[in-house]
Design a protein around this motif. Sequence first.
Motif, mmCIF file in Angstrom:
data_model
loop_
_atom_site.group_PDB
_atom_site.id
_atom_site.type_symbol
_atom_site.label_atom_id
_atom_site.label_comp_id
_atom_site.label_asym_id
_atom_site.label_seq_id
_atom_site.Cartn_x
_atom_site.Cartn_y
_atom_site.Cartn_z
ATOM 1 N N MET B 32 -38.139 -34.995 54.609
ATOM 2 C CA MET B 32 -39.298 -34.816 53.737
ATOM 3 C C MET B 32 -40.597 -34.950 54.538
ATOM 4 O O MET B 32 -41.569 -34.246 54.281
ATOM 5 N N ALA B 103 -35.067 -38.206 50.181
ATOM 6 C CA ALA B 103 -35.778 -39.049 51.155
ATOM 7 C C ALA B 103 -34.905 -40.266 51.459
ATOM 8 O O ALA B 103 -34.295 -40.839 50.563
ATOM 9 N N LEU B 151 -31.350 -45.279 67.520
ATOM 10 C CA LEU B 151 -30.890 -44.761 66.244
ATOM 11 C C LEU B 151 -30.869 -45.902 65.242
ATOM 12 O O LEU B 151 -30.295 -46.956 65.532
HETATM 13 C C1 LIG Z 1 -45.706 -35.864 49.921
HETATM 14 C C2 LIG Z 1 -45.158 -37.202 50.332
HETATM 15 C C3 LIG Z 1 -45.538 -38.340 49.640
HETATM 16 C C4 LIG Z 1 -45.040 -39.599 50.002
HETATM 17 N N1 LIG Z 1 -45.428 -40.713 49.294
HETATM 18 C C5 LIG Z 1 -44.938 -41.920 49.644
HETATM 19 C C6 LIG Z 1 -45.315 -43.102 48.932
HETATM 20 O O1 LIG Z 1 -46.109 -43.079 47.999
HETATM 21 N N2 LIG Z 1 -44.781 -44.300 49.319
HETATM 22 C C7 LIG Z 1 -43.898 -44.378 50.363
HETATM 23 O O2 LIG Z 1 -43.429 -45.468 50.659
HETATM 24 N N3 LIG Z 1 -43.514 -43.285 51.029
HETATM 25 C C8 LIG Z 1 -44.032 -42.067 50.718
HETATM 26 N N4 LIG Z 1 -43.655 -40.964 51.452
HETATM 27 C C9 LIG Z 1 -42.741 -41.138 52.601
HETATM 28 C C10 LIG Z 1 -41.303 -40.976 52.177
HETATM 29 O O3 LIG Z 1 -40.965 -41.935 51.209
HETATM 30 C C11 LIG Z 1 -40.339 -41.183 53.363
HETATM 31 O O4 LIG Z 1 -40.544 -42.447 53.903
HETATM 32 C C12 LIG Z 1 -40.535 -40.163 54.435
HETATM 33 O O5 LIG Z 1 -40.426 -38.881 53.892
HETATM 34 C C13 LIG Z 1 -39.522 -40.332 55.573
HETATM 35 O O6 LIG Z 1 -38.216 -40.297 55.087
HETATM 36 P P1 LIG Z 1 -37.251 -39.047 55.354
HETATM 37 O O7 LIG Z 1 -35.888 -39.437 54.954
HETATM 38 O O8 LIG Z 1 -37.831 -37.841 54.773
HETATM 39 O O9 LIG Z 1 -37.287 -38.977 56.964
HETATM 40 P P2 LIG Z 1 -37.487 -37.739 57.946
HETATM 41 O O10 LIG Z 1 -38.704 -36.973 57.616
HETATM 42 O O11 LIG Z 1 -36.206 -37.005 58.054
HETATM 43 O O12 LIG Z 1 -37.692 -38.548 59.299
HETATM 44 C C14 LIG Z 1 -38.869 -39.280 59.586
HETATM 45 C C15 LIG Z 1 -38.826 -39.729 61.060
HETATM 46 O O13 LIG Z 1 -37.813 -40.716 61.259
HETATM 47 C C16 LIG Z 1 -36.832 -40.257 62.183
HETATM 48 N N5 LIG Z 1 -35.543 -40.742 61.674
HETATM 49 C C17 LIG Z 1 -35.015 -40.501 60.440
HETATM 50 N N6 LIG Z 1 -33.879 -41.200 60.270
HETATM 51 C C18 LIG Z 1 -33.664 -41.880 61.418
HETATM 52 C C19 LIG Z 1 -32.651 -42.779 61.869
HETATM 53 N N7 LIG Z 1 -31.610 -43.130 61.074
HETATM 54 N N8 LIG Z 1 -32.756 -43.302 63.120
HETATM 55 C C20 LIG Z 1 -33.802 -42.961 63.918
HETATM 56 N N9 LIG Z 1 -34.784 -42.123 63.555
HETATM 57 C C21 LIG Z 1 -34.741 -41.590 62.320
HETATM 58 C C22 LIG Z 1 -36.970 -38.747 62.245
HETATM 59 O O14 LIG Z 1 -36.557 -38.216 63.483
HETATM 60 C C23 LIG Z 1 -38.473 -38.595 62.026
HETATM 61 O O15 LIG Z 1 -39.170 -38.802 63.222
HETATM 62 C C24 LIG Z 1 -44.145 -39.704 51.113
HETATM 63 C C25 LIG Z 1 -43.763 -38.550 51.815
HETATM 64 C C26 LIG Z 1 -44.243 -37.306 51.451
HETATM 65 C C27 LIG Z 1 -43.800 -36.120 52.220
#
Ligand SMILES: Cc1cc2nc3c(=O)[nH]c(=O)nc-3n(C[C@H](O)[C@H](O)[C@H](O)COP(=O)(O)OP(=O)(O)OC[C@H]3O[C@@H](n4cnc5c(N)ncnc54)[C@H](O)[C@@H]3O)c2cc1C
Lengths: 153, 262
Positions: B32, B103, B151
């Motif tokens: 995300m 997410a 990781l």
């Molecule tokens: C429009 C929008 C609004 C949001 N609003 C909020 C909010 O109000 N409150 C809030 O708390 N959060 C908010 N977020 C953040 C969201 O909740 C997530 O924290 C964020 O999207 C990251 O999670 P993901 O699973 O999408 O990770 P990804 O986007 O897949 O990864 C994020 C980073 O972490 C790395 N990564 C992922 N998993 C691992 C792992 N297991 N080990 C090592 N590295 C890893 C990836 O390589 C990347 O660099 C928002 C995000 C968006 C896009």
Amino acid sequence: MEIKIKLNGRQVAASVEPDMLLIDFLRKQGCVSVKCGCETTNCGLCTVLMDEVPVLSCAVLAARADGHSIFTLEGLREEASEFVGFIADQGADQCGFCNPGFVMNTIALLRENPDPTDDEIRAYLAGNLCRCSGYDGQLRGIRTFLESRRGKA
Amino acid sequence: MLTIRNYVKAKSLEEAYELNQMKTNRILGGMMWLRMMHLNVGTAIDLCDLGLNTIEETDDEIILGAMVTLRQLELSACLNTYTHGAVADAVRDIVGVQFRNTATLGGSIFGRYGFSDVLTVFLALDTEVELFKAGRVPLAEFAAMKKDRDLLVRLIVKKKPLQAAYLSMRGSRTDFPILTCGVSRIDGVYRASIGARPGPAVVVEDETGLLAGEITEESAAAFGEYVAETIRTGTNLRGSAAYRKHLTKVLTARGVLEAAAQ
Ligand SMILES: Cc1cc2nc3c(=O)[nH]c(=O)nc-3n(C[C@H](O)[C@H](O)[C@H](O)COP(=O)(O)OP(=O)(O)OC[C@H]3O[C@@H](n4cnc5c(N)ncnc54)[C@H](O)[C@@H]3O)c2cc1C
Ligand code: FES
Ligand code: FES
């Protein structure tokens, strides 16, 4: 890369680029109810059901959907027809652009929670943005649908 | 725009770790956040087939896989019974149900985002991070570490006797938070974690024993004052440093009263 997806109940095999998004894949398959309404992953218009769970198809890789089941509005017309009329009767739709995402997520809501309270409806549909309305029409529509269903039961 | 040249569903943690050592490669959590970045990824390493999407409870720990979704956190009975609903309160306003269905916990914690409700609430608990290479590290230590290419495998919450509450201030319900606040009492000691300062969440313990006696509106306010004085806040388009100090006082005091009533 080759992927196989069960799309609206039908097996589909296709060759996709590693970074193809599920939304683009679905539209290429003719499911044009799935639309893109934002670039920030937060409008809800691209909602589809992946293994029964509503997800944002603009943020899922087609490659990750390999081996999974996807439903779009094209495959759920009948289920949607039970309640969309109630929403339309409230005049909730203005431009109507947000409608497919709204309907998909309402289907998910009603499957998970067949008799939601107003607060539960608001919480579940909070990720579906509408630029035209104030959401009240949609809420009234779902409420009248639930009341009418209760009346019939 | 995010471009990806290769896509691999990792078959083991070793494989994911090895692939991740290449600078151009990236782990995929829920994607995300990643998808909004301007990034050319060589190999996208998907962790979705490694069974990291489970929440397990033992006598003294709750063990959360990195691929557990925010929606799973919200609905987890064991996690929310233990935390008095604080975890559900922390995630329920993050964008929408569909968003939270993909997410991940791992992406949220690994990102160490300043605005993170997720980081804030787990910092209020006694939490460790399990890294593939570095092993178990307290979450507070991990939050302060520079991002490396390890990781994140799991998050482990220690089930010590707990009272807890979570509050945030937002301009509108599902917007990014202006301030996040977790309050807990673990082993008799109160602490507050404050995030969206706008920097990443930090923890302040009741070191001077302001809450050692009876919890009243006055003592809760005194602790709120202490936390606000201790942390650093800053200004961005969502709020000023002074407004954040004020919110810190108010939310911390409310959190203490809520936790004390449990
Ligand atoms: C429009 C929008 C609004 C949001 N609003 C909020 C909010 O109000 N409150 C809030 O708390 N959060 C908010 N977020 C953040 C969201 O909740 C997530 O924290 C964020 O999207 C990251 O999670 P993901 O699973 O999408 O990770 P990804 O986007 O897949 O990864 C994020 C980073 O972490 C790395 N990564 C992922 N998993 C691992 C792992 N297991 N080990 C090592 N590295 C890893 C990836 O390589 C990347 O660099 C928002 C995000 C968006 C896009
Ligand atoms: S297009 Fe807006 S959330 Fe997917
Ligand atoms: S009716 Fe126009 S966006 Fe909802």
